[in-house]
Design an enzyme around this catalytic site. Structure first.
Site, PDB file in Angstrom:
ATOM      1  N   LYS A  52      29.178 -92.583 -45.181  1.00  0.00           N
ATOM      2  CA  LYS A  52      29.282 -92.758 -43.730  1.00  0.00           C
ATOM      3  C   LYS A  52      28.327 -93.849 -43.246  1.00  0.00           C
ATOM      4  O   LYS A  52      28.633 -94.579 -42.302  1.00  0.00           O
ATOM      5  CB  LYS A  52      29.004 -91.446 -42.997  1.00  0.00           C
ATOM      6  CG  LYS A  52      30.268 -90.698 -42.667  1.00  0.00           C
ATOM      7  CD  LYS A  52      30.833 -89.898 -43.814  1.00  0.00           C
ATOM      8  CE  LYS A  52      32.040 -90.389 -44.492  1.00  0.00           C
ATOM      9  NZ  LYS A  52      32.438 -89.596 -45.665  1.00  0.00           N
TER      10      LYS A  52
ATOM     11  N   ARG B 145      37.835 -85.199 -58.180  1.00  0.00           N
ATOM     12  CA  ARG B 145      36.592 -84.684 -58.767  1.00  0.00           C
ATOM     13  C   ARG B 145      36.879 -83.382 -59.497  1.00  0.00           C
ATOM     14  O   ARG B 145      37.848 -82.688 -59.193  1.00  0.00           O
ATOM     15  CB  ARG B 145      35.551 -84.465 -57.664  1.00  0.00           C
ATOM     16  CG  ARG B 145      35.187 -85.761 -56.941  1.00  0.00           C
ATOM     17  CD  ARG B 145      34.230 -85.520 -55.795  1.00  0.00           C
ATOM     18  NE  ARG B 145      32.961 -84.972 -56.233  1.00  0.00           N
ATOM     19  CZ  ARG B 145      31.956 -85.698 -56.717  1.00  0.00           C
ATOM     20  NH1 ARG B 145      32.071 -87.005 -56.828  1.00  0.00           N
ATOM     21  NH2 ARG B 145      30.830 -85.117 -57.091  1.00  0.00           N
TER      22      ARG B 145
ATOM     23  N   ALA C 103      31.845 -80.460 -47.924  1.00  0.00           N
ATOM     24  CA  ALA C 103      30.458 -80.013 -47.808  1.00  0.00           C
ATOM     25  C   ALA C 103      30.325 -78.787 -46.902  1.00  0.00           C
ATOM     26  O   ALA C 103      29.604 -77.837 -47.223  1.00  0.00           O
ATOM     27  CB  ALA C 103      29.609 -81.160 -47.269  1.00  0.00           C
TER      28      ALA C 103
ATOM     29  N   HIS D  45      36.086 -86.000 -17.476  1.00  0.00           N
ATOM     30  CA  HIS D  45      36.821 -87.269 -17.351  1.00  0.00           C
ATOM     31  C   HIS D  45      35.824 -88.404 -17.134  1.00  0.00           C
ATOM     32  O   HIS D  45      34.904 -88.251 -16.339  1.00  0.00           O
ATOM     33  CB  HIS D  45      37.775 -87.199 -16.163  1.00  0.00           C
ATOM     34  CG  HIS D  45      38.470 -88.508 -15.914  1.00  0.00           C
ATOM     35  ND1 HIS D  45      39.478 -88.969 -16.740  1.00  0.00           N
ATOM     36  CD2 HIS D  45      38.272 -89.463 -14.971  1.00  0.00           C
ATOM     37  CE1 HIS D  45      39.890 -90.152 -16.298  1.00  0.00           C
ATOM     38  NE2 HIS D  45      39.165 -90.484 -15.232  1.00  0.00           N
TER      39      HIS D  45
END
Ligand code: FAD
Ligand code: AMP
Length: 473
Positions: free
Chosen positions: A57, A280, A328, A452
């Site tokens: 990330k 994996r 995770a 909003h």
């Protein structure tokens, strides 16, 4: 011999979270972890913090800034010409984030008085745990545990046609540490990891080709969302070759040549780097499976029941090393539930409300069932969707691709699934998860006031659309 109420083997998001929860509940706790970080020091955090969720990330965020400056800044009236990329600095930033977070876990262990046994843990025949210290000079030693939680995670799959050499052919770990931007990058596997890493390097300038053996793109994703995502990612430059099986590779010093089969034709392409991202497998390496009599299934996962109990008394297993999605947060929640059960509490784990996210841009997220599974299972449902094109906030952001889709039970209106392709989809999905956890209906979401202008209004409008009363579309 030292004895603990709980010994956890593995300090990833399954293991370290289980250890912290057990300690919070007053149980004397130790965690065995053998990971060596990039700086050469022992590290907690497992795959996720060291070479998975977090570093990927960090690079996705850095590379997103690059693509914003290159492709979008102009529309905001920002002149970004002359932008250059310092890959070394980008990777260093990523490594710094990893180090801060893994050291943070070590701090949490200290605070919670959890003993970190640095080494490789093995179950013995008499239900002790033998630890081989990381320091080779030190002798193996044993500890006793009233309860054991195994959280040994997973490791990348290797395939014979593309053996990882960590030079030209790398796995996901190697792909987080390229020293420069490969001009031509091949990736085997168009799963979550292949798409995320492909996005990173494509945004930084690589020509990316992704080989995927399956004919369908992201087969477990809602078909409409998957089709839109495929179109957008192709437009961004990812050359996704579906129905294409890689059968061999060959390399010289500079390039790797990939042989693949497409429409029964053998073809070849050459790359400066090749990433193998074909999934994996559960990791039970050096865990003492045979000595202890721990049962594995035919795919190598530790066999557990619904409560993560293995075939051995007071031995539990959680996370990637057991059945279920390799995520995770799934690992962590199983860890918490097991720690609570050990402490005599009713641990809670709802496998129906695990959110999934793919951190491409736009992001893809979902929870619950897709239209295709509802149809297969013969469950009558209603569907409402809302495009980001009609969202004021998405317009202000300049990111209008994608949509939110809400699926609810035709009779009860209970939400059965929510599917999002769009900006911040990773964050937006939480609202759906919470509603589903409370067994809420589309009407509940529709009657909830949303601020909003926010992207969450798209979720609100999709819920209204289930009853054909979306306001802005
Ligand atoms: P792991 O994190 O694999 O941890 C297991 C730990 O056990 C390791 O530290 C290992 O050293 C240790 N260990 C193993 N055997 C022993 C032993 N015998 N003795 C001592 N220690 C041992 N998931 C998400 O939810 N979101 C994401 O964005 C995401 N991105 C990812 C990106 C990449 C590139 C990769 C590779 C994975 C990503 N994942 C993501 C998946 C996520 O990393 C895993 O689901 C998660 O780490 C599983 O946690 P775990 O605790 O079960 O195992
Ligand atoms: P995931 O398990 O989500 O990480 O995705 C891995 C993907 O790699 C799957 O979709 C597989 O179909 C794909 N895959 C596995 N082996 C090959 C291969 N030899 N060539 C092309 N794709 C492959």
């Amino acid at each position: 011999m030292k004895e603990f109420d709980v010994v956890v083997i593995g300090g990833g998001p399954g293991g370290y979270v289980a250890a912290i929860r057990a300690a919070q509940l007053g149980l004397s706790t130790a965690c065995v972890e053998r990971w060596i970080g990039e700086d050469g020091n022992p590290a907690l955090g497992g795959t996720c913090l060291n070479v998975g969720c977090i570093p990927s990330k960090a690079l996705l965020d850095s590379s997103h800034h690059v693509s914003f400056l290159r492709d979008e800044a102009k529309q905001h009236g920002i002149n970004s010409s002359g932008v250059t990329i310092d890959v070394h600095k980008m990777i260093k930033r990523k490594s710094g984030i990893v180090q801060t977070l893994t050291q943070g876990i070590a701090g949490l262990f200290k605070k919670n008085k959890i003993e970190w046994l640095q080494g490789s843990g093995k179950l013995t025949a008499d239900k002790q745990i033998e630890i081989t210290p990381l320091d080779n000079e030190k002798e193996p030693f044993r500890v006793l545990a009233k309860n054991i939680i195994i959280a040994t995670g997973s490791v990348p799959f290797n395939i014979p046609p593309a053996p990882v050499d960590n030079e030209l052919i790398v796995d996901s770990t190697g792909a987080l540490n390229f020293t420069d931007v490969p001009r031509k990058l091949g990736i085997i596997g168009a799963g979550v990891i292949g798409l995320e890493l492909g996005s990173v390097w494509s945004r930084l300038g690589s020509e990316v080709v992704i080989f995927e053996a399956l004919d369908d793109f992201l087969p477990s994703v809602d078909r409409q969302i998957a089709a839109s995502a495929e179109k957008i990612l192709r437009k961004q430059g990812l050359d996704i070759k579906l129905g294409t099986r890689v059968t061999g590779t060959g390399s010289n010093n500079r390039e790797v040549t990939v042989t693949f089969e497409e429409n029964n034709e053998k073809e070849q392409l050459s790359f400066n780097k090749l990433i193998v991202a074909v999934g994996r497998k559960p990791n039970t390496d050096r865990l003492g499976v045979e000595e202890s009599g721990l049962e594995l299934d035919d795919r190598g996962y530790i066999t557990v029941d619904d409560h993560c109990q293995t075939n051995l008394e007071n031995v539990y297993a959680v996370g990637d090393v057991v059945r279920g999605p390799m995520l995770a947060h799934k690992a962590s929640e199983e860890g918490v539930a097991v720690a609570e059960r050990i402490a005599g509490k009713p641990g809670h784990m709802n496998y129906n409300t695990i959110p999934w996210v793919i951190y491409t841009w736009p992001e893809i997220s979902w929870v619950g069932k897709t239209e295709q599974t509802l149809k297969q299972e013969g469950i009558p449902f209603r569907s409402g969707s809302f495009p980001f094109l009609a969202s004021g906030r998405a317009r202000a952001l300049g990111t209008t691709e994608g949509m939110v889709k809400v699926l609810s039970d035709q009779k009860t209106d209970r939400i059965l699934g929510v599917h999002i392709l769009g900006p911040a989809a990773s964050e937006l999905i939480s609202e759906a998860v919470v509603t589903m956890e409370f067994e809420g209906s589309a009407e509940d979401l529709a009657r909830t006031i949303h601020a909003h202008p926010t992207l969450t209004e798209a979720v609100h409008e999709a819920a209204l659309a289930v009853d054909d009363r979306a306001i802005h579309f």
